[in-house]
Design a protein around this motif. Structure first.
Motif, mmCIF file in Angstrom:
data_model
loop_
_atom_site.group_PDB
_atom_site.id
_atom_site.type_symbol
_atom_site.label_atom_id
_atom_site.label_comp_id
_atom_site.label_asym_id
_atom_site.label_seq_id
_atom_site.Cartn_x
_atom_site.Cartn_y
_atom_site.Cartn_z
ATOM 1 N N GLY A 195 2.146 10.001 -10.186
ATOM 2 C CA GLY A 195 1.783 8.638 -9.689
ATOM 3 C C GLY A 195 2.228 7.405 -10.273
ATOM 4 N N HIS A 196 1.867 6.319 -9.867
ATOM 5 C CA HIS A 196 2.650 4.940 -10.393
ATOM 6 C C HIS A 196 1.667 3.846 -9.740
ATOM 7 C CE1 HIS A 196 3.792 4.181 -6.015
ATOM 8 N NE2 HIS A 196 3.969 5.527 -5.961
ATOM 9 N N GLY A 197 1.748 2.679 -10.552
ATOM 10 C CA GLY A 197 1.078 1.646 -10.132
ATOM 11 C C GLY A 197 1.716 1.135 -9.029
ATOM 12 N N ILE A 252 6.356 -1.846 -5.421
ATOM 13 C CA ILE A 252 5.929 -0.298 -4.675
ATOM 14 C C ILE A 252 5.672 0.677 -5.718
ATOM 15 C CG2 ILE A 252 8.167 0.179 -3.663
ATOM 16 C CD1 ILE A 252 4.762 1.254 -2.510
ATOM 17 N N HIS A 253 6.536 0.536 -6.733
ATOM 18 C CA HIS A 253 6.460 1.448 -7.935
ATOM 19 C C HIS A 253 6.458 0.348 -9.199
ATOM 20 C CE1 HIS A 253 8.608 4.474 -5.322
ATOM 21 N NE2 HIS A 253 7.536 4.939 -5.533
ATOM 22 N N GLU A 254 5.502 0.326 -9.949
ATOM 23 C CA GLU A 254 5.409 -0.352 -11.026
ATOM 24 C C GLU A 254 4.552 0.438 -12.175
ATOM 25 O OE1 GLU A 254 3.627 -3.970 -9.423
ATOM 26 O OE2 GLU A 254 1.758 -3.622 -10.075
ATOM 27 N N VAL A 290 -3.138 2.465 -8.782
ATOM 28 C CA VAL A 290 -2.283 3.360 -8.940
ATOM 29 C C VAL A 290 -2.405 4.595 -7.746
ATOM 30 C CG1 VAL A 290 -2.510 3.219 -11.331
ATOM 31 C CG2 VAL A 290 -3.924 4.722 -10.219
ATOM 32 N N THR A 291 -1.389 5.060 -7.566
ATOM 33 C CA THR A 291 -1.241 6.344 -6.791
ATOM 34 C C THR A 291 -1.796 7.635 -7.379
ATOM 35 O OG1 THR A 291 0.827 6.838 -6.751
ATOM 36 C CG2 THR A 291 0.289 5.220 -5.303
ATOM 37 N N ILE A 292 -2.220 8.514 -6.749
ATOM 38 C CA ILE A 292 -2.147 9.957 -7.208
ATOM 39 C C ILE A 292 -2.033 10.745 -6.078
ATOM 40 C CG2 ILE A 292 -4.008 11.867 -7.755
ATOM 41 C CD1 ILE A 292 -4.209 9.522 -9.510
ATOM 42 N N GLU A 293 -0.688 11.322 -6.416
ATOM 43 C CA GLU A 293 0.210 12.156 -5.472
ATOM 44 C C GLU A 293 0.785 13.350 -5.722
ATOM 45 O OE1 GLU A 293 3.962 9.857 -4.228
ATOM 46 O OE2 GLU A 293 3.291 8.194 -5.471
ATOM 47 N N PRO A 294 0.084 14.412 -5.761
ATOM 48 C CA PRO A 294 0.651 15.744 -6.186
ATOM 49 C C PRO A 294 1.450 16.338 -4.946
ATOM 50 C CG PRO A 294 -1.779 16.086 -5.695
ATOM 51 C CD PRO A 294 -1.479 14.676 -5.833
ATOM 52 N N LEU A 304 0.371 14.882 -0.566
ATOM 53 C CA LEU A 304 -0.890 14.104 -0.432
ATOM 54 C C LEU A 304 -1.254 12.841 -1.644
ATOM 55 C CD1 LEU A 304 -3.259 17.198 0.478
ATOM 56 C CD2 LEU A 304 -1.998 15.827 2.134
ATOM 57 N N GLU A 305 -1.336 11.695 -1.008
ATOM 58 C CA GLU A 305 -1.269 10.661 -1.934
ATOM 59 C C GLU A 305 -2.551 9.798 -1.489
ATOM 60 O OE1 GLU A 305 1.883 8.057 -1.373
ATOM 61 O OE2 GLU A 305 1.661 7.386 -3.238
ATOM 62 N N GLU A 306 -3.308 9.270 -2.643
ATOM 63 C CA GLU A 306 -4.355 8.553 -2.370
ATOM 64 C C GLU A 306 -3.873 7.186 -3.127
ATOM 65 O OE1 GLU A 306 -6.274 8.925 0.076
ATOM 66 O OE2 GLU A 306 -7.926 10.067 -0.184
ATOM 67 N N SER A 342 0.803 -1.080 0.068
ATOM 68 C CA SER A 342 -0.109 -0.141 -0.051
ATOM 69 C C SER A 342 0.908 1.388 0.131
ATOM 70 C CB SER A 342 -1.054 -0.004 1.483
ATOM 71 O OG SER A 342 0.001 0.519 2.362
ATOM 72 N N ASP A 343 0.336 2.301 -0.611
ATOM 73 C CA ASP A 343 1.213 3.585 -0.634
ATOM 74 C C ASP A 343 0.182 4.761 -0.200
ATOM 75 O OD1 ASP A 343 3.044 5.374 -0.817
ATOM 76 O OD2 ASP A 343 3.238 4.947 -3.060
ATOM 77 N N THR A 344 0.555 5.365 0.952
ATOM 78 C CA THR A 344 -0.475 6.786 1.120
ATOM 79 C C THR A 344 0.617 7.883 1.816
ATOM 80 O OG1 THR A 344 -1.875 5.032 1.599
ATOM 81 C CG2 THR A 344 -2.527 7.311 2.286
HETATM 82 MN MN LIG Z 1 4.017 6.716 -4.005
#
Ligand SMILES: [Mn+2]
Ligand SMILES: [Mn+2]
Lengths: 352, 352
Positions: free
Chosen positions: B281-283, B288-290, B314-318, B330-332, B217-219
């Protein structure tokens, strides 16, 4: 720097493209070396990393930094390397990254292995001090967790307590995934802690270490929970004896394969050699496993058999593993001194 | 298996030599994939690992195993691969290991990239379930540690408490080194927790995740300690707005670079684009990063710009980073669904 310049000269190189994380950290001080690269050339050392690490690299590095990534690194390096003979680390560069280096144009790319590792073999007093500190923290962690070892506890909880102790007492991380392997699981040489519940009558192997300022410690102990079988006691005692004999043989000039043979030969005399399935030890420093390797002599890899030198830090770790019965490994971390060795690990041993 | 056989056929391969750890785990179930290799061929899948893992591999793997190392792996594989067309992973094979594959003799070696990653892009329901569980544990860890966030506490202690919580609640490990970056350190996009003491008036970035059965997970969240400056509040609110706008744009068929542009364009309108120094973002999955990467369109790498598909995670992290002022990210973590996306992360947000 003179030593580094000599290294290049003696290998006919103008520069070395350094991608192995331990070597990147060694040359630059950058603590996130997986996301960095070092260019070692005759006039100096340069760290490349990307914009995520601008501030961190400024804080940490004792060499100049250039912030760029991928193709922009190549573009920048090209100005320094055009027409030069450039070594790269064949054991630390992915095939696709080598193809990117074609972007250096007129540079001549030369595969190398073990160049900086050769320098890292002998630890400076500053490096030994960091290893000592890592080991000290790890030793304390064992003393802290030992009273918690009893039937009914899960392996993973002991591992977690050890790690928590180390990281809240100065370690930047565990040196590797901690092994807590009890009962039948102790027959696995690399049995990372599982959710298995420890039972009365089991022998439990702990293999753990701390990382301090990039440097590692590495130690293994085995402890019985309650009364264990004669067969397990026998394995334990022979492993312990193999360890002691090998430790007595460590001195400058002794060949690494001969030290291995001291332990392996003793276990063979006991009819146990087939259960000692790995090599006796390895160097420890910025990498948890580094040169020299203390292993059985291999005609296919004669280069692994080298004389020990004062300033090397190595493990001595005989082990016996019998599927369905269990296993034992005991490991000390030692500094080779002018006259023999100093054992750096001071965690308690079981009385078996 | 049909999908894997088709993958080989469509790339003109008889077999694929798999060395990327995530792919090794994906194909075999082996949980120590750095010490394993998979040979994927038209009649099946085979895991190679060494004698340290005999018992573990038997327990974990859903494919046959062969215990060997180095040259003995090559000798064994040669009998299966002689005269065949064998792909290897150019982004996961060291240059010296490629040279070892010459030992396969008459086999024709073909560099590949991203073959199995293409299959791993779309998560099965079982994979999504493991990611959900990793995220659930991570969300709980944030709720657990938030009451401890106050002036006088060290970053590293908060990171340790989060990790301890995750690992004693089912996570096999942290997903990556946890970021806790306060005050001036929040201007580092990758500010792994340090010994810095958190001060009143600082904004603190947490970037953390759990690993559960190999899945990550990644947040990221940011929380003020006491009253923070208007400048920091402004950065926070614009980052939050960029996040919301990008989340609303996520749906099957949307191009990854367009999602990035939604956030980047909004921040540009605020005059802040230069401070958003990484991609959006990333998969996330076994790595963790794909793939896919949600990044600015690059004419040099047009292949990174792909349409989102249902089943991607995927993550969304501006993020915004201003040296000397501070930063916010901030990342979802989201699952792309048939109609849009489901946000998998449920950790609380600050009110700023
Ligand atoms: Mn991330
Ligand atoms: Mn060791």
């Amino acid at each position: 720097m003179q030593q580094l310049t000599d290294l290049l000269t003696s290998h006919g190189l103008d520069a070395l493209w350094v991608s192995k994380p331990e070597n990147v950290r060694y040359l630059s001080g950058f603590s996130t070396p997986k996301d960095g690269l070092v260019l070692l050339h005759k006039d100096g050392v340069l760290l490349y990393t990307d914009a995520r690490y601008t501030v961190q690299a400024e804080e940490e590095c004792f060499v100049p930094q250039h912030i760029a990534r991928d193709i922009d690194v190549i573009r920048h390096a090209r100005t320094l390397l055009e027409g030069k003979v450039v070594g790269f680390e064949a054991d630390a560069l992915m095939v696709n990254k080598l193809r990117q280096l074609d972007g250096l144009h007129a540079a001549q790319l030369v595969p190398t292995e073990g160049l900086l590792e050769g320098i890292r073999l002998i630890k400076t007093p500053e490096e030994v001090q960091k290893i000592r500190e890592a080991q000290r923290i790890a030793d304390e962690a064992m003393r802290h967790v030992l009273p918690m070892l009893k039937a009914g506890v899960r392996e993973v909880d002991l591992a977690l307590q050890m790690e928590l102790y180390m990281r809240s007492h100065g370690a930047e991380d565990r040196a590797f995934d901690i092994t807590v392997a009890s009962g039948y699981r102790s027959a696995m040489p690399h049995g990372t802690a599982s959710e298995k519940v420890i039972q009365e009558g089991e022998l439990v192997t702990f293999d753990w270490g701390a990382r301090y300022q990039g440097y590692h410690s590495d130690t293994t102990r085995a402890f019985p929970v309650g009364e264990i079988s004669e067969e397990l006691k026998n394995l334990y005692r022979h492993t312990h004896q193999a360890l002691q004999l090998a430790l007595q043989a460590v001195r400058p000039g002794a060949m690494t394969s001969d030290i291995d043979q001291v332990a392996r030969g003793y276990l063979a005399e006991q009819g146990l050699a087939e259960h000692f399935v790995h090599s006796l030890g390895h160097g420890v420093g910025l990498a948890i496993h580094e040169d020299p390797r203390l292993a059985k002599f291999s005609p296919e890899r004669p280069q692994f058999n080298v004389p020990l030198q004062a300033g090397m830090v190595v493990t001595i770790e005989p082990g016996l593993y019998i599927s369905g019965v269990g296993g034992v490994r005991l490991e000390e971390l030692v500094l080779v001194t002018e006259t023999g060795c100093e054992v750096l690990s001071h965690a308690p041993f079981a009385e078996v």
